[in-house]
Design a protein around this motif. Structure first.
Motif, PDB file in Angstrom:
ATOM      1  N   SER A  61      -0.443   5.118   4.043  1.00 17.43           N
ATOM      2  CA  SER A  61      -2.244   4.176   4.810  1.00 17.43           C
ATOM      3  C   SER A  61      -1.798   2.160   4.573  1.00 17.43           C
ATOM      4  O   SER A  61      -2.675   1.456   4.538  1.00 17.43           O
ATOM      5  N   MET A  62      -0.683   2.266   3.972  1.00 18.46           N
ATOM      6  CA  MET A  62      -0.537   0.819   3.896  1.00 18.46           C
ATOM      7  C   MET A  62       0.039  -0.046   4.762  1.00 18.46           C
ATOM      8  O   MET A  62       0.073   0.668   6.138  1.00 18.46           O
ATOM      9  N   ALA A 106      -2.389  -0.736  -4.957  1.00 20.04           N
ATOM     10  CA  ALA A 106      -3.301   0.072  -4.200  1.00 20.04           C
ATOM     11  C   ALA A 106      -4.045  -0.967  -3.344  1.00 20.04           C
ATOM     12  O   ALA A 106      -5.187  -1.105  -4.435  1.00 20.04           O
ATOM     13  N   GLY A 107      -4.187  -1.036  -2.728  1.00 21.73           N
ATOM     14  CA  GLY A 107      -5.092  -1.921  -2.081  1.00 21.73           C
ATOM     15  C   GLY A 107      -5.320  -3.098  -1.849  1.00 21.73           C
ATOM     16  O   GLY A 107      -6.199  -3.683  -1.338  1.00 21.73           O
ATOM     17  N   ALA A 156      -0.455   1.907  -2.280  1.00 22.58           N
ATOM     18  CA  ALA A 156      -1.915   3.122  -0.767  1.00 22.58           C
ATOM     19  C   ALA A 156      -1.889   2.012  -0.121  1.00 22.58           C
ATOM     20  O   ALA A 156      -3.322   1.035  -1.376  1.00 22.58           O
ATOM     21  N   ASN A 157      -2.628   2.104   0.743  1.00 21.46           N
ATOM     22  CA  ASN A 157      -3.705   1.024   2.237  1.00 21.46           C
ATOM     23  C   ASN A 157      -3.890  -0.718   1.293  1.00 21.46           C
ATOM     24  O   ASN A 157      -4.485  -1.391   0.955  1.00 21.46           O
ATOM     25  N   CYS A 158      -2.423  -1.260   0.377  1.00 19.45           N
ATOM     26  CA  CYS A 158      -1.768  -2.094   0.540  1.00 19.45           C
ATOM     27  C   CYS A 158      -2.029  -2.762   1.782  1.00 19.45           C
ATOM     28  O   CYS A 158      -1.588  -2.335   3.025  1.00 19.45           O
ATOM     29  N   THR A 159      -2.405  -4.306   2.246  1.00 22.09           N
ATOM     30  CA  THR A 159      -2.242  -4.842   3.638  1.00 22.09           C
ATOM     31  C   THR A 159      -1.484  -6.086   3.096  1.00 22.09           C
ATOM     32  O   THR A 159      -1.153  -7.114   2.044  1.00 22.09           O
ATOM     33  N   ASN A 210       1.029   8.150   7.781  1.00 20.23           N
ATOM     34  CA  ASN A 210       0.391   6.674   8.231  1.00 20.23           C
ATOM     35  C   ASN A 210       0.612   5.212   7.874  1.00 20.23           C
ATOM     36  O   ASN A 210      -0.771   4.608   8.029  1.00 20.23           O
TER      37      ASN A 210
END
Length: 193
Positions: free
Chosen positions: A81-82, A131-132, A113-116, A63
């Motif tokens: 999902s990053m 993460a995040g 994971a899920n970092c932007t 993702n």
């Protein structure tokens, strides 16, 4: 494209360059201008844009969309999902494709994971983004970053172990797993040997 695994559900557009030993998994889409190195793994539902370079031995987990103007050097890990961006101030009603900002992720960095990763930044060698985390500024090599916005809380070894170094000043530390030496001087970490 020999020695490459492409799942039957994946789409690889004509012109895409994919190195030997790479794997493209379920429902991934690689655009025709993409350049992907050797031994790369593109997980389920990954998108790779036309103006993207992915180095050797990178792992892009499920993702993740690697949009135009993103470059990943060798050995980069992109967690599930990053998010990458390529327009700093997007609007649906304003066309800004000529305003894409370049993003560079240097050798060995980890993007949790899920970092932007907000476009226009450079992430240093072997940096570790938790993460995040939301990264909106350049990140030094070996830095451990967490939070929204990202804040440095430490330093990481090339093996992915936290180093016993202060955030500022000078210091020396060894990786608890490999014993490799690291030196902090003037806000930069380097390795010895």
């Amino acid at each position: 494209m020999t020695d490459i695994f492409i799942h039957p559900t994946a789409i690889v557009d004509d012109g895409a360059q994919i190195g030997a030993g790479s794997r493209v998994w379920h429902w991934a889409h690689v655009c025709g201008g993409a350049r992907i190195g050797q031994g790369v793994s593109l997980g389920q539902n990954v998108f790779v844009g036309n103006k993207v370079v992915i180095g050797n031995q990178c792992k892009v987990q499920n993702n993740v969309s690697v949009y135009d103007n993103v470059t990943l050097e060798d050995g980069v890990f992109c967690g599930p999902s990053m998010v990458f961006t390529n327009v700093y101030n997007p609007r649906a009603l304003v066309e800004r494709k000529d305003e894409y900002r370049n993003t560079l992720v240097k050798r060995g960095a980890t993007l949790g994971a899920n970092c932007t990763i907000v476009c226009g930044v450079s992430i240093g060698e072997y940096a570790f983004i938790g993460a995040g985390t939301v990264v909106n500024k350049d990140v030094p090599a070996y830095a451990l970053m967490v939070g929204v916005p990202a804040k440095q809380i430490g330093w990481m070894s090339e093996y992915g172990e936290k180093l016993d170094l202060p955030l500022t000043g000078d210091g020396m530390a060894t990786c608890p797993h490999t014993g490799k030496a690291y030196m902090l001087k003037a806000g930069q970490v380097t390795t010895e040997g």
